[in-house]
Design a protein around this motif. Structure first.
Motif, PDB file in Angstrom:
ATOM      1  N   ILE A  28       0.807  -1.174   0.057  1.00 33.22           N
ATOM      2  CA  ILE A  28       0.270  -0.324  -0.088  1.00 33.22           C
ATOM      3  C   ILE A  28       0.940   1.090   0.239  1.00 33.22           C
ATOM      4  O   ILE A  28       2.115   1.112   1.176  1.00 33.22           O
ATOM      5  CB  ILE A  28      -1.074  -0.072   0.895  1.00 33.22           C
ATOM      6  CG1 ILE A  28      -1.686  -1.384   1.482  1.00 33.22           C
ATOM      7  CG2 ILE A  28      -2.251   1.170   1.409  1.00 33.22           C
ATOM      8  CD1 ILE A  28      -2.204  -1.723   2.711  1.00 33.22           C
ATOM      9  N   MET A  33      -2.283   5.446   1.507  1.00 30.54           N
ATOM     10  CA  MET A  33      -2.762   5.648   2.674  1.00 30.54           C
ATOM     11  C   MET A  33      -2.698   7.433   3.485  1.00 30.54           C
ATOM     12  O   MET A  33      -4.191   7.864   4.061  1.00 30.54           O
ATOM     13  CB  MET A  33      -1.396   5.233   3.902  1.00 30.54           C
ATOM     14  CG  MET A  33      -1.363   3.564   3.430  1.00 30.54           C
ATOM     15  SD  MET A  33      -0.157   3.102   4.717  1.00 30.54           S
ATOM     16  CE  MET A  33       0.045   2.929   6.137  1.00 30.54           C
ATOM     17  N   ARG A  34      -2.051   7.948   3.096  1.00 27.55           N
ATOM     18  CA  ARG A  34      -2.607   9.568   3.595  1.00 27.55           C
ATOM     19  C   ARG A  34      -3.559   9.792   2.911  1.00 27.55           C
ATOM     20  O   ARG A  34      -4.521  10.726   3.940  1.00 27.55           O
ATOM     21  CB  ARG A  34      -1.153  10.593   2.933  1.00 27.55           C
ATOM     22  CG  ARG A  34      -1.001  11.446   3.876  1.00 27.55           C
ATOM     23  CD  ARG A  34      -1.327  11.538   5.190  1.00 27.55           C
ATOM     24  NE  ARG A  34      -1.166  13.545   5.430  1.00 27.55           N
ATOM     25  CZ  ARG A  34      -1.979  13.920   5.811  1.00 27.55           C
ATOM     26  NH1 ARG A  34      -3.667  13.051   5.137  1.00 27.55           N
ATOM     27  NH2 ARG A  34      -2.131  15.174   6.092  1.00 27.55           N
ATOM     28  N   SER A  37      -6.558   8.628   4.395  1.00 30.05           N
ATOM     29  CA  SER A  37      -6.510   8.292   6.517  1.00 30.05           C
ATOM     30  C   SER A  37      -7.970   8.626   6.744  1.00 30.05           C
ATOM     31  O   SER A  37      -8.423   9.257   6.453  1.00 30.05           O
ATOM     32  CB  SER A  37      -5.469   9.609   6.545  1.00 30.05           C
ATOM     33  OG  SER A  37      -5.841   9.832   8.147  1.00 30.05           O
ATOM     34  N   PHE A  85      -5.334   2.810  11.555  1.00 33.24           N
ATOM     35  CA  PHE A  85      -6.031   2.310  10.529  1.00 33.24           C
ATOM     36  C   PHE A  85      -5.985   1.058  11.293  1.00 33.24           C
ATOM     37  O   PHE A  85      -5.217   0.148  11.365  1.00 33.24           O
ATOM     38  CB  PHE A  85      -4.291   2.545   9.053  1.00 33.24           C
ATOM     39  CG  PHE A  85      -4.653   3.176   8.825  1.00 33.24           C
ATOM     40  CD1 PHE A  85      -4.444   3.468   7.301  1.00 33.24           C
ATOM     41  CD2 PHE A  85      -4.184   4.815   9.591  1.00 33.24           C
ATOM     42  CE1 PHE A  85      -4.729   4.565   6.512  1.00 33.24           C
ATOM     43  CE2 PHE A  85      -3.484   5.432   8.643  1.00 33.24           C
ATOM     44  CZ  PHE A  85      -3.814   5.925   6.710  1.00 33.24           C
ATOM     45  N   LEU A  90      -7.073  -1.516   6.966  1.00 36.52           N
ATOM     46  CA  LEU A  90      -5.617  -1.998   5.699  1.00 36.52           C
ATOM     47  C   LEU A  90      -6.161  -2.470   4.804  1.00 36.52           C
ATOM     48  O   LEU A  90      -5.893  -2.512   3.698  1.00 36.52           O
ATOM     49  CB  LEU A  90      -5.309  -2.261   6.628  1.00 36.52           C
ATOM     50  CG  LEU A  90      -4.083  -1.275   7.599  1.00 36.52           C
ATOM     51  CD1 LEU A  90      -2.973  -2.194   8.020  1.00 36.52           C
ATOM     52  CD2 LEU A  90      -3.520  -0.666   6.649  1.00 36.52           C
ATOM     53  N   LEU A  93      -7.844  -1.232   1.903  1.00 35.02           N
ATOM     54  CA  LEU A  93      -7.258   0.019   1.354  1.00 35.02           C
ATOM     55  C   LEU A  93      -5.995  -0.836  -0.255  1.00 35.02           C
ATOM     56  O   LEU A  93      -5.935  -0.581  -1.050  1.00 35.02           O
ATOM     57  CB  LEU A  93      -6.086   0.579   1.965  1.00 35.02           C
ATOM     58  CG  LEU A  93      -6.605   1.615   2.400  1.00 35.02           C
ATOM     59  CD1 LEU A  93      -5.649   2.398   3.273  1.00 35.02           C
ATOM     60  CD2 LEU A  93      -7.317   2.605   2.010  1.00 35.02           C
ATOM     61  N   GLN A  97      -7.053  -0.798  -3.940  1.00 33.20           N
ATOM     62  CA  GLN A  97      -6.623   0.170  -4.600  1.00 33.20           C
ATOM     63  C   GLN A  97      -6.678   0.670  -5.356  1.00 33.20           C
ATOM     64  O   GLN A  97      -6.414   1.930  -5.612  1.00 33.20           O
ATOM     65  CB  GLN A  97      -5.069   0.455  -3.848  1.00 33.20           C
ATOM     66  CG  GLN A  97      -4.282  -1.319  -4.611  1.00 33.20           C
ATOM     67  CD  GLN A  97      -2.793  -0.515  -4.094  1.00 33.20           C
ATOM     68  OE1 GLN A  97      -2.137   0.265  -4.461  1.00 33.20           O
ATOM     69  NE2 GLN A  97      -2.253  -1.928  -3.058  1.00 33.20           N
TER      70      GLN A  97
END
Length: 129
Positions: A28, A33-34, A37, A85, A90, A93, A97
């Motif tokens: 990832i 992720m940012r 968030s 997370f 996770l 994500l 993705q």
């Protein structure tokens, strides 16, 4: 829900690698992720209150703190460290993705900005969204 069996921070490639007990393994990107968030700063406090994140392509992960047995809290180089997370998040994500990137690119285009557009500075004296 699958549980993580291995978590590795890859600083050079800016990826978080997570292996799960169902055999799934995801890499990832820190940027993904940012921008996704699960924090109030990014997601808001309800639908329609999200803040589009830009300028995060080169964000680094400075730390990754475990939170109980259910989540991790990354600290990013732009000062953001309030997202928890969970393992479920996770997994999503990692699994989704491609669709998440497509959705993000569409939101950027709709806003007339790019991934590299700097985040606007908060208005002076502004304390609410």
């Amino acid at each position: 829900m699958p549980q993580p069996t291995e978590i590795t921070v890859h600083q050079f490639s800016r990826m978080l690698e997570v292996a799960f007990d169902d055999g799934a393994r995801f890499q990832i990107p820190f940027e993904l992720m940012r921008v996704y968030s699960p924090s109030a700063e990014v997601m808001g406090h309800g639908p329609g209150q999200e803040t589009l994140q830009t300028g995060k392509r080169d964000v680094q992960m400075l730390g990754l703190e475990p939170v109980g047995h259910y989540a991790v809290r990354p600290a990013f180089s732009d000062g953001h460290d309030s997202g928890l997370f969970t393992w479920d998040y996770l997994y999503r994500l990692g699994r989704d993705q491609a669709q998440l990137w497509a959705d993000y690119e569409a939101r950027l285009a709709a806003a007339g900005v790019t991934r590299d557009t700097p985040m606007p500075a908060p208005a002076a004296g502004c304390t609410s969204h």
